[in-house]
Scaffold this active site. Structure first.
Site, PDB file in Angstrom:
ATOM      1  N   LYS A   1       0.837  -1.201   0.000  1.00  0.00           N
ATOM      2  CA  LYS A   1       0.000   0.000   0.000  1.00  0.00           C
ATOM      3  C   LYS A   1       0.874   1.254   0.000  1.00  0.00           C
ATOM      4  O   LYS A   1       1.953   1.245   0.591  1.00  0.00           O
ATOM      5  CB  LYS A   1      -0.863   0.026   1.273  1.00  0.00           C
ATOM      6  CG  LYS A   1      -1.999  -0.974   1.335  1.00  0.00           C
ATOM      7  CD  LYS A   1      -2.740  -0.847   2.672  1.00  0.00           C
ATOM      8  CE  LYS A   1      -3.848  -1.875   2.820  1.00  0.00           C
ATOM      9  NZ  LYS A   1      -4.955  -1.691   1.864  1.00  0.00           N
TER      10      LYS A   1
ATOM     11  N   ARG B   1     -10.210 -11.479   2.370  1.00  0.00           N
ATOM     12  CA  ARG B   1     -11.123 -12.487   1.827  1.00  0.00           C
ATOM     13  C   ARG B   1     -10.483 -13.871   1.816  1.00  0.00           C
ATOM     14  O   ARG B   1     -11.177 -14.886   1.888  1.00  0.00           O
ATOM     15  CB  ARG B   1     -11.581 -12.058   0.425  1.00  0.00           C
ATOM     16  CG  ARG B   1     -10.469 -11.995  -0.573  1.00  0.00           C
ATOM     17  CD  ARG B   1     -10.856 -11.211  -1.824  1.00  0.00           C
ATOM     18  NE  ARG B   1     -10.935  -9.779  -1.593  1.00  0.00           N
ATOM     19  CZ  ARG B   1     -11.255  -8.884  -2.530  1.00  0.00           C
ATOM     20  NH1 ARG B   1     -11.551  -9.282  -3.755  1.00  0.00           N
ATOM     21  NH2 ARG B   1     -11.300  -7.600  -2.245  1.00  0.00           N
TER      22      ARG B   1
HETATM   23  N1  BES Z   1      -8.040  -3.823   4.714  1.00  0.00           N
HETATM   24  C1  BES Z   1      -8.206  -3.435   3.358  1.00  0.00           C
HETATM   25  C2  BES Z   1      -9.503  -2.706   3.101  1.00  0.00           C
HETATM   26  C3  BES Z   1      -9.701  -1.371   3.746  1.00  0.00           C
HETATM   27  C4  BES Z   1      -8.929  -0.281   3.382  1.00  0.00           C
HETATM   28  C5  BES Z   1     -10.687  -1.212   4.685  1.00  0.00           C
HETATM   29  C6  BES Z   1      -9.146   0.937   3.956  1.00  0.00           C
HETATM   30  C7  BES Z   1     -10.907   0.001   5.258  1.00  0.00           C
HETATM   31  C8  BES Z   1     -10.134   1.079   4.903  1.00  0.00           C
HETATM   32  C9  BES Z   1      -8.197  -4.652   2.462  1.00  0.00           C
HETATM   33  O1  BES Z   1      -7.397  -5.699   2.865  1.00  0.00           O
HETATM   34  C10 BES Z   1      -7.720  -4.182   1.131  1.00  0.00           C
HETATM   35  O2  BES Z   1      -6.597  -3.788   1.050  1.00  0.00           O
HETATM   36  N2  BES Z   1      -8.582  -4.233   0.127  1.00  0.00           N
HETATM   37  C11 BES Z   1      -8.250  -3.792  -1.169  1.00  0.00           C
HETATM   38  C12 BES Z   1      -8.726  -4.812  -2.164  1.00  0.00           C
HETATM   39  C13 BES Z   1      -8.209  -4.634  -3.545  1.00  0.00           C
HETATM   40  C14 BES Z   1      -6.729  -4.959  -3.578  1.00  0.00           C
HETATM   41  C15 BES Z   1      -8.958  -5.537  -4.483  1.00  0.00           C
HETATM   42  C16 BES Z   1      -8.950  -2.451  -1.423  1.00  0.00           C
HETATM   43  O3  BES Z   1     -10.079  -2.285  -0.967  1.00  0.00           O
HETATM   44  O4  BES Z   1      -8.338  -1.597  -2.043  1.00  0.00           O
HETATM   45 MN    MN Z   2      -5.390  -5.509   2.160  1.00  0.00          MN
END
Ligand code: BES
Ligand code: MN
Ligand code: ZN
Length: 456
Positions: free
Chosen positions: A237, A311
């Site tokens: 990230k 997931r």
């Molecule tokens: N934990 C994150 C989702 C998240 C981010 C929740 C910010 C609340 C606030 C999750 O693991 C994630 O990174 N999801 C990605 C998925 C994508 C790579 C398909 C997302 O939502 O960007």
């Molecule tokens: Mn994630």
């Protein structure tokens, strides 16, 4: 009983709730002196306005607090703002706020402070329990909320999978529940996806499994995403996206808080709580984009993005949960940024094929001031998850409807008559009445109300 509550019999300084509809009547009941003071001070009966009314001797005679006019959109927690506004003392409700029960609860949830790393601000406010409010029930709920908030607020250096397990053990012990933890080779063999996500971190991944209650009672299983920190993995990230990822175990914290409410309330059900606990880290041992893993269910999963880790770990936990056919299966997870884009920070997204359950949770959410909003498990989007090399990919191919494709991914691993997935934010970005800034239990008071309705 929660420390903010005092006995109903305690006399306390009166708090008068006023709004556009009742202010005149309330003030008409005051003496001329008080009426004049309210006028001279320019008090207006608008939401959030506060007036401290002095007695002859200069002591505090009473408090006026503004609420929304009936018919306007009401924040039932608004009275909870008073714990941060009033001087020390014991107070009582002189008249009823819009929802007496939730107003009292908001005093307890609003009084929360995260004190692990610095002293609490001194705050000595008590509320004489309004008549008809069950102080024990409100306390149980506030304790569950505080437990979840403490866990979410604790930074990842002090809350890894080990510490999350310790918190689960402590809760289980407190309520005489059984707890089993799977890790190491056994985890790798039985829960390949949990192992895959966790293997980049020196802090070992595991599956926490709590059971409580009589075996013959209706089976309710809660699953919570326990990513103690989410760097994104090799699909790392950016710093802005990583900043708050200590809260990525918000689902786990939420199910532990909810489990506390259920067990403390001695609810008539057989409870199971499953928490896949991992850290999604970057190292030479991290899982990689395009890796392919088997899953507990037997479906092979191709990794399209290592940041879609929640997931993956939930898939194995949901597969296990499905094996003993619970009457109700609910998972809570800080699963997607897309759910936030769709609904913002205050409204968890709810996914279920059970229309009755959706209606019950939606209704309870509004009644409990713990709202959720249903989004569809839109089957045509399942094709987004097609993989050329494995049974399924962990991310959608076009990046659209990300919270829906995430929910559809989970659904592939669920085999239960009634399953609901709650994509929560688990965080209050800036304080609101009854909701201090920071970690938050979301959607669980709504589900709790449904469980109380169904199982007593
Ligand atoms: N934990 C994150 C989702 C998240 C981010 C929740 C910010 C609340 C606030 C999750 O693991 C994630 O990174 N999801 C990605 C998925 C994508 C790579 C398909 C997302 O939502 O960007
Ligand atoms: Mn994630
Ligand atoms: Zn995550």
């Amino acid at each position: 009983m929660h420390p903010v509550f005092a006995a109903t019999s305690e006399r306390g300084i009166p708090i008068w709730f006023v709004h556009g509809g009742n202010a005149e009547t309330v003030l008409a009941g005051f003496g001329e002196r008080e009426r004049n003071f309210a006028k001279a001070a320019g008090f207006e009966p608008k939401p959030g306005r506060l007036l401290l009314i002095p007695a002859q001797d200069g002591k505090l005679a009473g408090v006026l607090f503004g609420l929304e006019r009936p018919g306007d959109a009401i924040d039932a927690f608004r009275p909870g703002a008073l714990v941060n506004l009033l001087p020390a003392g014991t107070y009582r409700f002189a008249n009823d706020p819009h929802d007496v029960r939730l107003a009292a609860l908001a005093f307890a949830t609003g009084a929360y402070q995260f004190t692990r790393y610095r002293k609490a601000e001194t705050r000595k406010i008590k509320l004489a329990l309004p008549k008809g409010v069950d102080g024990d029930e409100a306390s149980r709920i506030a304790e569950g909320v505080a437990l979840a908030r403490d866990l979410i607020n604790t930074p990842a250096n002090d809350l890894g999978p080990d510490e999350l397990e310790a918190a689960a053990r402590k809760l289980a012990d407190q309520h005489g529940a059984k707890i089993q933890v799977t890790s190491g080779d056994k985890l790798a063999k039985e829960f390949p996806l949990i192992h895959a996500v966790g293997m980049g971190s020196p802090r070992a991944p595991r599956l926490i499994d709590i059971t409580w209650g009589k075996e013959k009672d209706p089976k309710v299983t809660l699953v919570g995403k326990g990513v103690c920190f989410d760097t994104g993995g090799l699909d790392i990230k950016p710093s802005s996206g990583m900043l708050n990822m200590k809260k990525d175990m918000g689902g786990a914290a939420t199910v532990l808080g909810l489990a506390h409410m259920i067990m403390a309330g001695k609810m008539k059900l057989r409870l199971r709580v499953l928490i896949p606990a991992v850290e999604n880290s970057v190292s030479g041992k991290s899982f990689r984009p395009r890796d392919i893993f088997n899953s507990r269910k037997g479906l092979t999963v191709e990794i399209g993005n290592t940041d879609a880790e929640g997931r993956l770990i939930l898939a194995d936990a949901l597969a296990l949960a499905s094996e003993d056919k619970p009457a109700l299966l609910a998972d809570f997870a800080t699963l997607t940024g897309a759910a936030r884009v769709a609904l913002g920070t205050q409204l968890p997204a709810m996914f279920t094929d059970d229309d009755k359950l959706a209606a019950d949770i939606s209704k309870a959410g509004l009644a409990e001031n713990d709202p959720v909003w249903r989004l569809p498990l839109w089957q045509p989007y399942e094709a987004q998850l097609d993989s050329k090399a494995a049974d399924i990919n962990n991310v959608g191919s076009d990046g659209m409807a990300g919270s829906i494709t995430a929910a559809l991914f989970l659904k592939k691993f669920v085999d239960a008559p009634s399953w609901v997935h709650l994509d929560i934010f688990a965080w209050t970005p800036s304080a609101r009445p009854g909701r201090p800034e920071g970690g938050e239990l979301m959607a669980a008071r709504a589900l709790y109300a449904v469980l109380v309705e169904r199982y007593g």
